[in-house]
Design a protein around this motif. Structure first.
Motif, PDB file in Angstrom:
ATOM      1  N   LEU A   1     -22.346  65.417  46.625  1.00 46.80           N
ATOM      2  CA  LEU A   1     -21.020  65.418  47.233  1.00 46.80           C
ATOM      3  C   LEU A   1     -21.004  66.525  48.267  1.00 46.80           C
ATOM      4  CD1 LEU A   1     -18.000  64.607  47.329  1.00 46.80           C
ATOM      5  CD2 LEU A   1     -17.613  66.329  45.586  1.00 46.80           C
ATOM      6  N   GLY A   2     -20.581  66.197  49.500  1.00 48.24           N
ATOM      7  CA  GLY A   2     -20.533  67.230  50.519  1.00 48.24           C
ATOM      8  C   GLY A   2     -20.096  66.689  51.856  1.00 48.24           C
ATOM      9  N   THR A   3     -20.098  67.567  52.851  1.00 46.21           N
ATOM     10  CA  THR A   3     -19.758  67.164  54.215  1.00 46.21           C
ATOM     11  C   THR A   3     -20.987  66.519  54.850  1.00 46.21           C
ATOM     12  OG1 THR A   3     -20.365  69.336  55.065  1.00 46.21           O
ATOM     13  CG2 THR A   3     -18.055  68.998  54.468  1.00 46.21           C
ATOM     14  N   HIS A   4     -20.797  65.914  56.001  1.00 44.28           N
ATOM     15  CA  HIS A   4     -21.872  65.156  56.643  1.00 44.28           C
ATOM     16  C   HIS A   4     -23.028  66.044  57.086  1.00 44.28           C
ATOM     17  CE1 HIS A   4     -23.969  62.620  59.550  1.00 44.28           C
ATOM     18  NE2 HIS A   4     -23.491  61.611  58.848  1.00 44.28           N
ATOM     19  N   GLU A   5     -22.742  67.295  57.408  1.00 44.49           N
ATOM     20  CA  GLU A   5     -23.778  68.189  57.926  1.00 44.49           C
ATOM     21  C   GLU A   5     -24.921  68.350  56.926  1.00 44.49           C
ATOM     22  OE1 GLU A   5     -24.268  72.771  59.523  1.00 44.49           O
ATOM     23  OE2 GLU A   5     -22.285  71.928  59.271  1.00 44.49           O
ATOM     24  N   ASN A   6     -26.093  67.897  57.295  1.00 43.35           N
ATOM     25  CA  ASN A   6     -27.325  67.977  56.488  1.00 43.35           C
ATOM     26  C   ASN A   6     -27.229  67.222  55.168  1.00 43.35           C
ATOM     27  OD1 ASN A   6     -28.515  69.671  58.452  1.00 43.35           O
ATOM     28  ND2 ASN A   6     -27.527  71.436  57.536  1.00 43.35           N
ATOM     29  N   PHE A   7     -26.265  66.358  54.999  1.00 40.07           N
ATOM     30  CA  PHE A   7     -26.059  65.652  53.727  1.00 40.07           C
ATOM     31  C   PHE A   7     -27.259  64.799  53.358  1.00 40.07           C
ATOM     32  CE2 PHE A   7     -24.513  62.068  51.186  1.00 40.07           C
ATOM     33  CZ  PHE A   7     -23.863  62.736  50.162  1.00 40.07           C
ATOM     34  N   TYR A   8     -27.714  63.966  54.288  1.00 41.33           N
ATOM     35  CA  TYR A   8     -28.812  63.055  53.988  1.00 41.33           C
ATOM     36  C   TYR A   8     -30.131  63.788  53.840  1.00 41.33           C
ATOM     37  CZ  TYR A   8     -25.520  59.327  54.895  1.00 41.33           C
ATOM     38  OH  TYR A   8     -24.427  58.487  54.811  1.00 41.33           O
ATOM     39  N   ARG A   9     -30.328  64.845  54.622  1.00 41.82           N
ATOM     40  CA  ARG A   9     -31.545  65.648  54.498  1.00 41.82           C
ATOM     41  C   ARG A   9     -31.624  66.295  53.109  1.00 41.82           C
ATOM     42  NH1 ARG A   9     -31.536  71.193  57.196  1.00 41.82           N
ATOM     43  NH2 ARG A   9     -30.455  71.497  55.241  1.00 41.82           N
ATOM     44  N   ASP A  10     -30.514  66.893  52.683  1.00 45.31           N
ATOM     45  CA  ASP A  10     -30.485  67.535  51.382  1.00 45.31           C
ATOM     46  C   ASP A  10     -30.585  66.512  50.247  1.00 45.31           C
ATOM     47  OD1 ASP A  10     -30.214  69.906  52.755  1.00 45.31           O
ATOM     48  OD2 ASP A  10     -28.065  70.085  52.371  1.00 45.31           O
ATOM     49  N   LEU A  11     -30.065  65.331  50.451  1.00 41.28           N
ATOM     50  CA  LEU A  11     -30.108  64.289  49.435  1.00 41.28           C
ATOM     51  C   LEU A  11     -31.532  63.818  49.185  1.00 41.28           C
ATOM     52  CD1 LEU A  11     -28.460  62.478  47.568  1.00 41.28           C
ATOM     53  CD2 LEU A  11     -28.140  60.897  49.485  1.00 41.28           C
ATOM     54  N   GLN A  12     -32.382  63.824  50.195  1.00 39.71           N
ATOM     55  CA  GLN A  12     -33.768  63.385  50.044  1.00 39.71           C
ATOM     56  C   GLN A  12     -34.577  64.344  49.190  1.00 39.71           C
ATOM     57  OE1 GLN A  12     -35.284  62.761  53.989  1.00 39.71           O
ATOM     58  NE2 GLN A  12     -34.800  60.596  53.909  1.00 39.71           N
TER      59      GLN A  12
END
Length: 51
Positions: free
Chosen positions: A39-50
Motif C-alpha cells: 500500500l502506498g503512493t505511486h512513486e516507486n510503488f511498482y519498483r518496490d513491489l518487485q
C-alpha cells in the motif's frame, strides 16, 4: 492484473484527500485467499513491489 515479474498481482487505485494511493493484492481462487502485498503512493510503488 499485471504481467511479467508482477504476474498475478492486481492493483486498486483510490484517492484520499486528493492524493492517489495504490493497493496491491493477490487473489487465490482456492480456498478464496486475499493476500495484501503493498500500500502506498505511486512513486516507486511498482519498483518496490518487485522486491
Amino acid at each position: 492484473m499485471k504481467k511479467g515479474a508482477l504476474a498475478g498481482v492486481r492493483v486498486h487505485k483510490f484517492k484520499v484527500n486528493d492524493k492517489q494511493y495504490l493497493l496491491a493484492y493477490r487473489l487465490e481462487k482456492k480456498p478464496d485467499i486475499l493476500t495484501l502485498l503493498a500500500l502506498g503512493t505511486h512513486e516507486n510503488f511498482y519498483r518496490d513491489l518487485q522486491r
